[in-house]
Design a protein around this motif. Structure first.
Motif, short mmCIF file in Angstrom:
data_model
loop_
_atom_site.label_atom_id
_atom_site.label_comp_id
_atom_site.label_asym_id
_atom_site.label_seq_id
_atom_site.Cartn_x
_atom_site.Cartn_y
_atom_site.Cartn_z
N THR A 57 -8.53 -8.46 -8.52
CA THR A 57 -9.52 -7.81 -7.66
C THR A 57 -10.30 -8.86 -6.87
N GLN A 58 -10.61 -9.99 -7.50
CA GLN A 58 -11.37 -11.04 -6.83
C GLN A 58 -10.58 -11.64 -5.67
N GLN A 59 -9.28 -11.83 -5.85
CA GLN A 59 -8.46 -12.41 -4.79
C GLN A 59 -8.39 -11.50 -3.57
N VAL A 60 -8.12 -10.23 -3.81
CA VAL A 60 -8.02 -9.30 -2.69
C VAL A 60 -9.39 -9.06 -2.06
N GLY A 61 -10.41 -8.98 -2.89
CA GLY A 61 -11.75 -8.76 -2.37
C GLY A 61 -12.22 -9.91 -1.49
N LEU A 62 -11.89 -11.15 -1.89
CA LEU A 62 -12.29 -12.31 -1.10
C LEU A 62 -11.57 -12.32 0.25
N SER A 63 -10.27 -12.05 0.24
CA SER A 63 -9.53 -12.05 1.51
C SER A 63 -10.01 -10.91 2.41
N LEU A 64 -10.35 -9.77 1.83
CA LEU A 64 -10.86 -8.65 2.63
C LEU A 64 -12.19 -9.03 3.28
N MET A 65 -13.06 -9.68 2.51
CA MET A 65 -14.35 -10.08 3.07
C MET A 65 -14.16 -11.07 4.22
N ILE A 66 -13.24 -12.02 4.04
CA ILE A 66 -12.96 -13.00 5.10
C ILE A 66 -12.42 -12.30 6.34
N PHE A 67 -11.49 -11.36 6.14
CA PHE A 67 -10.92 -10.62 7.27
C PHE A 67 -12.01 -9.88 8.04
N VAL A 68 -12.90 -9.22 7.32
CA VAL A 68 -13.96 -8.45 7.99
C VAL A 68 -14.82 -9.36 8.85
N ILE A 69 -15.23 -10.50 8.30
CA ILE A 69 -16.08 -11.43 9.04
C ILE A 69 -15.36 -11.98 10.26
N VAL A 70 -14.14 -12.49 10.05
CA VAL A 70 -13.39 -13.12 11.14
C VAL A 70 -13.03 -12.10 12.21
N TYR A 71 -12.62 -10.90 11.78
CA TYR A 71 -12.21 -9.88 12.76
C TYR A 71 -13.37 -9.49 13.66
N MET B 28 -22.11 7.34 -11.21
CA MET B 28 -21.81 6.01 -10.66
C MET B 28 -20.35 5.96 -10.25
N ALA B 29 -20.09 5.49 -9.05
CA ALA B 29 -18.72 5.45 -8.54
C ALA B 29 -17.91 4.40 -9.29
N PRO B 30 -16.62 4.70 -9.58
CA PRO B 30 -15.78 3.74 -10.28
C PRO B 30 -15.52 2.50 -9.42
N ALA B 31 -15.36 1.36 -10.11
CA ALA B 31 -15.10 0.11 -9.39
C ALA B 31 -13.74 0.16 -8.73
N LEU B 32 -13.63 -0.47 -7.57
CA LEU B 32 -12.36 -0.49 -6.85
C LEU B 32 -11.42 -1.50 -7.48
N SER B 33 -10.16 -1.11 -7.60
CA SER B 33 -9.14 -1.99 -8.16
C SER B 33 -8.55 -2.86 -7.06
N ALA B 34 -7.73 -3.84 -7.46
CA ALA B 34 -7.04 -4.68 -6.48
C ALA B 34 -6.15 -3.83 -5.59
N PHE B 35 -5.55 -2.79 -6.15
CA PHE B 35 -4.71 -1.87 -5.38
C PHE B 35 -5.52 -1.15 -4.32
N ASP B 36 -6.70 -0.66 -4.70
CA ASP B 36 -7.57 0.03 -3.73
C ASP B 36 -8.01 -0.92 -2.62
#
Length: 464
Positions: A404-418, A1-9
């Motif tokens: 991780t939740q903060q960065v993950g949420l902004s990344l998801m928003i960026f992907v959708i909007v972009y 199982m792949a390790p969970a991504l950190s906020a840094f990743d």
């Protein structure tokens, strides 16, 4: 199982995602701005209507690319303060002024004269309009200068000292003209012109395949292929010099690019193919040519290149990534040179505009400039890791204290909007390209203003 991504990743993924979108649009606009300036100069000099037709056509595409570049650039600045506050706090005294210089010089030139370039055909004289076009083109090149100065300083930092956890500039000349800056500036500027040249050539090929043989189509096709014939070999030479510079100042990056683990003192082989394994510290399934690595990277038969095992494991770039990104860039570069030479051969045989198989080849090569550009950028940035300022600040020290939740949420928003925003923009660009320059005899589109359209000097063929 792949390790969970950190906020840094996730922060690194988000930056890579946004910069990948950003870099392609400025590269296209840099090349197109100069191309449009050349087209307008040729129209003023010869009075041939198709040059102005091409000016109007490519100005539309430039405007869309420029707008998307501005929007994506704003997001890049935003991220420095959100996800990478450690970097902003540490390196801000240097990177901040450099980016400010870019805004105060280049962006003001571009934004100030862009309106005249796009909408001033009926409002100002021909020479004044040409001056505005030249100014916009100059602004894009000045922007390249400052952005590359900032990024190059992060690659080969000098002219500073660290005081209380912040860099303090000591010599701005050394900061700007750092050791890698001339090579990286030349490499990036040429890449931008090649990207635009491939897009113009592919557009010409598309319309040739559709049966058009009017002067606007054949001229832009011919001009783009001449440009590529000249610039692609020069880019290879500049890349070679850039490689020598990287070997001197970032030897670990070169070792990772080559998938080289052990220093070979009697001549270094070149790995044409392989799968670097960072854990096993080897390159599996390597296909190598003895001494070729030394010839290409040191210009000698037995030059030694330090292997990755000479560097601490914590200081090694991920060879798995840069090994292949570099080869994608070089592989497409070789195809570009081959395409340009083939175009020259067909031109000599007077078959350039009738060789349909070649036109399909050029059309397929259209996106490769963007792919090579992104692959080169991945090689440069991933190869610098684990440093954000090489040898001075690690990337792990630059990240903001976010969850991780903060960065993950902004990344998801960026992907959708972009994908919504830039997907629409790219669709519109492709629609403009498919429409092509206006056909002979077709009326010029009207622009606002009551004064007549600027025309060449008397005695020359006026535009319709």
């Amino acid at each position: 199982m792949a390790p969970a991504l950190s906020a840094f990743d996730l922060a690194r993924i988000q930056f890579a995602f946004t910069v990948s979108f950003h870099i392609v649009f400025p590269a296209l606009s840099i090349g197109l701005a100069s191309f449009i300036a050349v087209l307008e100069w040729r129209w003023l000099k010869t009075g041939k209507a198709y040059y102005k037709t091409l000016c109007l056509f490519w100005s539309k595409i430039f405007a869309v690319a420029f707008a998307m570049g501005v929007v994506s650039g704003v997001v890049m600045s935003y991220q420095f303060g959100t996800n990478w506050s450690g970097f902003s706090s540490f390196a801000g005294p240097i990177t901040g002024p450099l980016l400010m210089y870019e805004v105060m010089t280049a962006f003001f030139l571009e934004a100030g004269f862009l309106g005249i370039m796009l909408f001033g055909w009926h409002r100002v004289s021909a020479r004044a309009h040409f001056g505005a076009t030249l100014t916009v083109a100059l602004g894009t090149l000045i922007s390249t200068f400052w952005i590359l100065a900032s990024n190059s300083w992060m690659q080969t930092p000098q002219g500073f000292k660290v005081v209380d956890g912040h860099v303090v500039p000591l010599d701005w000349f050394k900061i700007i003209f750092n050791p890698s800056f001339p090579y990286r500036l030349a490499h990036m500027a040429l890449a931008a012109f090649i990207v635009a040249g491939l897009v113009v050539a592919a557009t010409g090929a598309w319309h040739l395949l559709k049966g058009r043989r009017d002067p606007a189509v054949t001229k832009m096709f011919s001009m783009a292929l001449w440009l590529l014939l000249i610039l692609t070999p020069i880019q290879a030479l500049v890349g070679d010099q850039h490689g020598l510079n990287t070997l001197k100042y970032q030897p670990a990056k070169i070792a990772a690019i080559e998938g080289l683990w052990n220093t070979e003192h009697d001549g270094t082989a070149l790995n044409l193919f392989g799968i670097p394994d960072m854990k096993a510290e080897t390159t599996r399934y390597a296909i190598s040519i003895p001494h070729l690595g030394s010839l290409l990277l040191t210009h000698s038969w037995d030059g030694a290149i330090r292997g990755l095992k000479d560097f601490p494991a914590a200081d090694r770039p991920d060879s798995t990534i840069v090994f292949w990104s570099f080869r994608i860039m070089v592989g497409f570069g070789m195809l570009m040179i081959a395409m340009s030479v083939l175009a020259w051969v067909l031109r000599r045989r007077h078959k350039l505009y009738e060789a349909r198989l070649f036109h399909k080849f050029v059309l397929a090569m259209g996106p490769t400039g963007f792919i090579s550009l992104l692959a080169g950028w991945v090689t440069t940035e991933a190869g610098r890791q684990p440093w954000v300022v090489y040898g001075v600040m690690r990337t792990s020290q630059a990240v903001s204290p976010l969850s991780t939740q903060q960065v993950g949420l902004s990344l998801m928003i960026f992907v959708i909007v972009y994908f919504l925003v830039f997907g629409t923009g790219v669709y519109y660009l492709l629609k403009l390209i498919r429409s092509g320059p206006m056909l002979p005899g077709q009326a010029q589109p009207h622009t606002s203003g009551n004064s007549p359209s600027p025309r060449p000097q008397a005695g020359q063929l006026a535009d319709a």
